[in-house]
Design an enzyme around this catalytic site. Sequence first.
Site, PDB file in Angstrom:
ATOM      1  N   LYS A 111      99.896  23.827 -33.800  1.00 42.84           N
ATOM      2  CA  LYS A 111      99.357  22.486 -34.032  1.00 42.84           C
ATOM      3  C   LYS A 111      99.875  21.906 -35.344  1.00 42.84           C
ATOM      4  CE  LYS A 111      96.731  21.250 -30.524  1.00 42.84           C
ATOM      5  NZ  LYS A 111      97.341  22.054 -29.506  1.00 42.84           N
ATOM      6  N   LYS A 194     104.446  27.456 -13.557  1.00 41.25           N
ATOM      7  CA  LYS A 194     103.002  27.244 -13.507  1.00 41.25           C
ATOM      8  C   LYS A 194     102.646  25.768 -13.478  1.00 41.25           C
ATOM      9  CE  LYS A 194      99.479  27.838 -17.173  1.00 41.25           C
ATOM     10  NZ  LYS A 194      99.349  26.514 -17.745  1.00 41.25           N
ATOM     11  N   LYS A 197      98.798  21.009 -17.403  1.00 47.02           N
ATOM     12  CA  LYS A 197      98.708  19.679 -17.986  1.00 47.02           C
ATOM     13  C   LYS A 197      99.945  19.394 -18.823  1.00 47.02           C
ATOM     14  CE  LYS A 197      94.586  19.639 -19.365  1.00 47.02           C
ATOM     15  NZ  LYS A 197      93.615  20.090 -20.370  1.00 47.02           N
TER      16      LYS A 197
HETATM   17  P1  ADP Z   1      96.753  23.472 -18.860  1.00 44.38           P
HETATM   18  O1  ADP Z   1      97.693  24.625 -18.695  1.00 44.38           O
HETATM   19  O2  ADP Z   1      96.885  22.478 -17.791  1.00 44.38           O
HETATM   20  O3  ADP Z   1      96.713  22.913 -20.242  1.00 44.38           O
HETATM   21  P2  ADP Z   1      94.299  24.661 -19.608  1.00 44.38           P
HETATM   22  O4  ADP Z   1      94.997  25.512 -20.606  1.00 44.38           O
HETATM   23  O5  ADP Z   1      93.407  23.571 -20.059  1.00 44.38           O
HETATM   24  O6  ADP Z   1      95.359  24.066 -18.593  1.00 44.38           O
HETATM   25  O7  ADP Z   1      93.566  25.570 -18.541  1.00 44.38           O
HETATM   26  C1  ADP Z   1      92.257  25.972 -18.553  1.00 44.38           C
HETATM   27  C2  ADP Z   1      92.163  27.202 -17.665  1.00 44.38           C
HETATM   28  O8  ADP Z   1      92.651  26.902 -16.354  1.00 44.38           O
HETATM   29  C3  ADP Z   1      93.071  28.332 -18.150  1.00 44.38           C
HETATM   30  O9  ADP Z   1      92.388  29.195 -18.992  1.00 44.38           O
HETATM   31  C4  ADP Z   1      93.449  29.056 -16.882  1.00 44.38           C
HETATM   32  O10 ADP Z   1      92.490  30.024 -16.569  1.00 44.38           O
HETATM   33  C5  ADP Z   1      93.382  28.000 -15.817  1.00 44.38           C
HETATM   34  N1  ADP Z   1      94.712  27.548 -15.385  1.00 44.38           N
HETATM   35  C6  ADP Z   1      95.412  26.493 -15.845  1.00 44.38           C
HETATM   36  N2  ADP Z   1      96.575  26.340 -15.181  1.00 44.38           N
HETATM   37  C7  ADP Z   1      96.629  27.335 -14.272  1.00 44.38           C
HETATM   38  C8  ADP Z   1      97.566  27.724 -13.261  1.00 44.38           C
HETATM   39  N3  ADP Z   1      98.674  27.045 -13.035  1.00 44.38           N
HETATM   40  N4  ADP Z   1      97.277  28.799 -12.510  1.00 44.38           N
HETATM   41  C9  ADP Z   1      96.139  29.477 -12.704  1.00 44.38           C
HETATM   42  N5  ADP Z   1      95.217  29.172 -13.622  1.00 44.38           N
HETATM   43  C10 ADP Z   1      95.443  28.122 -14.396  1.00 44.38           C
END
Ligand code: ADP
Length: 329
Positions: A111, A194, A197
Amino acid sequence: METVLSGIRPTGNLHLGNYFGAVKNFLKMQHNYNCYFFIADWHSLTTHPTPENLHDNVRTVLSEYLAVGLDPEICTLYVQSDVPEISELYLLLNMNAYLGELERTTTFKEKARSQPENVNAALLTYPTLMCADIIIHKANKVPVGKDQEQNLEMARKFARRFNRMYKKEVFPLPAPFNFGADLVKVPGLDGTGKMGKSEGNGIYLSDDPKVIRKKVMRAVTDAGPTEENQTPPEVIENLFTLLNIVSSPDTEQYFRDAYAKCTIRYGDMKKQLAEDIIAFTTPIREKINDIYNNSDYLSEVTRMGAEKARLSAGKTLKEVRQLIGFKSF
Ligand code: ADP
Ligand code: TRP
């Protein structure tokens, strides 16, 4: 019964990765554990300090959590800023958190690099706030993704330090929740590993059918199989994985067989995938909208959540104050 806790920063909508990777498991967990789920709006201030969006972002995540089936009667579902006890524990934990260890945290370093104009103290002490979130309910288990493992390790360190310092096992050391066989990785449609976001490849529960069709039809594929029974490359395997997640087993098998026989038409497979995603998300999307527009319901849910969370937090805080040496006159 063991206590499980999970926090989510209100910085966007839930995508299929969040749902199938985490939230779907929460739906089961709420019946088997004493569960606390909360929206980390204080944490979101470390990067998104815009008063225009804050409330709406919280409302969105809350509506989505409720729409997918988190039951506020069964679990404790609350907004972090509704529980001031957390901020007191945060302050107290900061007394024993050291600059060196906080500066070494990967999320802080990242960050500090990505927002050099806003390297604020709360960014530095993000792990102590996260620790307060967790230990205020004496949580035993925390479901976390890879990126949060270090923060959870810091939470264990601060909890252990507190227990040692005040010579009492006040806090259980929070362990990562292991989903075991329920761990699902939702792939992206752009050939990357994967859905996420930050990857910019999310299909959101709130996306309308048109948007979903467009996103799916744009999915990366290859020129097609050239020999029978060849192993599909990752971009194609990703599509099969998505079918596996949202479609019937027959549908997945049908396209796998077609691939093996070299008769597959990716366009047809994508159409089917899009329709199956739409069939899955449509009832959820409608529910999200209903809940989002129902202020009375949201107000009741958050009131109830805050009440339950404050009761638990208040008990812990009382114990903590006593141990530290605060006494009333
Ligand atoms: P992003 O990767 O979209 O920023 P976050 O980090 O906010 O998502 O994700 C919150 C939770 O959602 C993670 O701790 C994880 O468990 C789950 N998660 C996010 N993306 C995936 C994915 N592509 N496959 C499986 N679980 C996921
Ligand atoms: N830091 C977490 C994230 O960015 C959100 C969070 C805040 C959290 N407090 C927590 C997660 C406590 C688990 C436990 O995803």
